[in-house]
Design an enzyme around this catalytic site. Structure first.
Site, PDB file in Angstrom:
ATOM      1  N   PRO A 143      29.742 131.060  21.072  1.00  0.00           N
ATOM      2  CA  PRO A 143      28.797 129.811  21.371  1.00  0.00           C
ATOM      3  C   PRO A 143      27.525 129.443  20.706  1.00  0.00           C
ATOM      4  CG  PRO A 143      28.757 131.507  23.081  1.00  0.00           C
ATOM      5  CD  PRO A 143      29.559 132.157  21.987  1.00  0.00           C
ATOM      6  N   GLY A 145      23.928 129.155  19.671  1.00  0.00           N
ATOM      7  CA  GLY A 145      22.752 129.781  20.133  1.00  0.00           C
ATOM      8  C   GLY A 145      23.127 131.172  20.356  1.00  0.00           C
ATOM      9  N   VAL A 146      24.313 131.868  19.961  1.00  0.00           N
ATOM     10  CA  VAL A 146      24.434 133.307  20.283  1.00  0.00           C
ATOM     11  C   VAL A 146      23.967 134.101  19.237  1.00  0.00           C
ATOM     12  CG1 VAL A 146      26.633 133.487  19.133  1.00  0.00           C
ATOM     13  CG2 VAL A 146      26.247 134.886  21.223  1.00  0.00           C
ATOM     14  N   GLY A 149      25.385 132.577  13.386  1.00  0.00           N
ATOM     15  CA  GLY A 149      24.945 132.069  11.928  1.00  0.00           C
ATOM     16  C   GLY A 149      23.902 133.067  11.422  1.00  0.00           C
ATOM     17  N   ARG A 175      25.859 113.099   2.791  1.00  0.00           N
ATOM     18  CA  ARG A 175      24.714 112.797   2.880  1.00  0.00           C
ATOM     19  C   ARG A 175      23.835 112.810   1.708  1.00  0.00           C
ATOM     20  NH1 ARG A 175      25.065 116.190   8.286  1.00  0.00           N
ATOM     21  NH2 ARG A 175      26.227 114.623   9.778  1.00  0.00           N
ATOM     22  N   ARG A 268      15.029 127.317  20.893  1.00  0.00           N
ATOM     23  CA  ARG A 268      15.081 126.678  19.390  1.00  0.00           C
ATOM     24  C   ARG A 268      14.309 125.317  19.419  1.00  0.00           C
ATOM     25  NH1 ARG A 268      21.413 127.222  17.656  1.00  0.00           N
ATOM     26  NH2 ARG A 268      21.440 125.165  19.050  1.00  0.00           N
ATOM     27  N   ARG A 279      26.188 122.033  25.170  1.00  0.00           N
ATOM     28  CA  ARG A 279      26.209 123.308  24.661  1.00  0.00           C
ATOM     29  C   ARG A 279      26.477 124.364  25.511  1.00  0.00           C
ATOM     30  NH1 ARG A 279      25.341 122.976  19.192  1.00  0.00           N
ATOM     31  NH2 ARG A 279      24.110 121.259  18.372  1.00  0.00           N
ATOM     32  N   ASN A 302      25.751 140.603  21.369  1.00  0.00           N
ATOM     33  CA  ASN A 302      24.461 140.375  20.670  1.00  0.00           C
ATOM     34  C   ASN A 302      23.378 140.321  21.362  1.00  0.00           C
ATOM     35  OD1 ASN A 302      22.530 140.095  18.531  1.00  0.00           O
ATOM     36  ND2 ASN A 302      23.013 137.946  18.326  1.00  0.00           N
ATOM     37  N   ASP A 303      22.995 141.486  21.995  1.00  0.00           N
ATOM     38  CA  ASP A 303      21.891 141.878  22.718  1.00  0.00           C
ATOM     39  C   ASP A 303      20.748 142.234  21.899  1.00  0.00           C
ATOM     40  OD1 ASP A 303      20.125 142.570  24.721  1.00  0.00           O
ATOM     41  OD2 ASP A 303      21.206 144.039  25.644  1.00  0.00           O
TER      42      ASP A 303
END
Length: 406
Positions: A143, A145-146, A149, A175, A268, A279, A302-303
């Site tokens: 998801p 924000g996890v 990336g 763009r 963020r 989201r 991802n703690d």
């Protein structure tokens, strides 16, 4: 030498000349599978052969021109065709470069059967043959924000020669400072819709009226360069990739809790409240699907970012002391000038060079097709080729095929 095959068209017996070696102008090759005969060939000029395809259905006695998916082979001076595994036809192009001589036409694979149902007509599909397996692509989902990336960025920074991204396609306009083929493959909607219909995309989605997607070719370009391709896609896209012929490792990055995910999204400060809520709704659905579909091979929580990253590297067989270079690009099976082929028990005996009367072939090789992986509309991997005694004759070659020592 040509062979004459008796064929029946519209219930009228006709003699159809078929040259199995494609050395003479106007001749074609024929391969029979069940009630269907697949006929290749058709000269575009005096020196090159375009591998067109027609199908004779014995049950109806009629010719069918199939829809041909995948990237087809370029023109050649001749070729040999053999049915392998009862679901695809091996095409060995003559006088071709090593990276362009081995091709497969899929006629009854799972992919082809699925496309027949979708398109409701006869379908065949091309794929290029590649020696060896090559590194498996990596599908990473999670998801927003996890932190997936960030994990991918760390992986690319530490191992820049090992991994690469596939370049996605989109129908939106570029763009400022975006370059075609670098940031995206910018394409017309009608063209992308046609390629989606032809099964050339692993996954795609419509976002704000524009199409976005990952083509099989884009992933294979990375793999052919000797790198592992990373696909950062959502759960829906991962499901599409899983259903394709592409073999990949599927990893889902999960937050320690839904509350922690919401905290990270708000921290963020890049989205409006409406966007945050959207989201979060999407994240809730993805978390539920990831745990219930059996889609992912691994789920990493991802703690702690550094700990999660170490776990990710362990899953991918990476460590701090490994060489930055990766496996070289898998090479294509090499048959420079093929004179004849024969098949037995998933092994193809290949004579290369000038097979003049009274003289032995210059080269005698075995192409093992027992471990094929992947397939149309990408690459068929898993080919194994080895060379026999260059002075061996056909009888000796067949004996080796029957009692292989390799």
């Amino acid at each position: 030498m040509g062979e004459v095959h008796e064929m029946f068209v519209d219930e009228t017996p006709k003699v159809f000349p078929v040259d199995l070696d494609s050395d003479s102008g106007g001749y074609q090759t024929a391969t029979v599978l069940g009630e269907k005969t697949y006929v290749f060939g058709g000269f575009d000029d005096e020196s090159t052969l375009s591998i067109g395809i027609r199908i004779l259905d014995k049950l109806t006695g009629k010719w069918v021109i199939p829809i041909v998916l995948g990237t087809k082979p370029s023109q050649c001076k001749g070729y040999s065709a053999l049915l392998v595994n009862n679901d695809r036809i091996l095409i060995l192009k003559r006088d071709s470069t090593p990276d362009d001589c081995t091709w497969f036409l899929e006629v009854d694979t799972q992919f082809v059967r699925e496309q027949k149902k979708i398109l409701e007509t006869e379908v065949v599909a091309w794929s290029k043959g590649v020696q060896g397996d090559g590194p498996k692509p990596i599908v990473i989902s999670g998801p927003s924000g996890v932190g997936k990336g960030t994990l991918i960025s760390k992986l690319m920074k530490e191992f820049p020669s090992n991994f690469g991204f596939s370049v996605s396609h989109t129908t939106r306009a570029p763009r400022e400072k975006e370059k075609d083929g670098v940031h995206y493959h910018f394409t017309e909607r009608s063209h992308m819709e046609k390629e989606i219909q032809d099964g050339k995309f692993l996954e795609f989605a419509s976002v704000h009226g524009n199409l976005y997607g990952t083509s099989i070719e884009a992933v294979q370009v990375v793999a052919d360069a000797g790198k592992r391709c990373i696909l950062d896609i959502d759960v829906q896209g991962a499901r599409s990739v899983k259903a394709s012929s592409l073999e990949a490792i599927f990893i889902f990055i999960s937050p320690p809790s839904f509350e922690e995910l919401e905290k990270r999204l708000r921290a963020r400060g890049t989205e409006t409240e409406e966007q945050v809520q959207k989201r979060l709704r999407n994240a809730e659905t993805e978390l539920e699907q990831a745990r219930s579909l059996g889609l992912f091979d691994h789920i990493l929580v991802n703690d702690d970012l550094e700990m999660c990253y170490e776990h990710l590297k362990k899953l991918l067989d990476l460590d701090e002391i490994m060489d930055a270079s990766y496996h070289s690009s898998p090479t294509m099976a090499e048959h420079p000038v093929i004179s004849s082929v024969s098949e037995m028990d998933h092994k193809v005996l290949i004579h290369s060079g000038n097979a003049e009367l009274g003289k032995a072939s210059k080269s005698l090789s075995v192409l093992d097709v027992s471990s094929l992986k992947g397939g149309a509309p990408g690459r068929t991997r898993g080919l194994n080729i080895y060379t026999l005694d260059p002075y061996a004759d056909v009888v000796q070659g067949i004996k080796i095929l029957q009692n292989p020592s390799h």
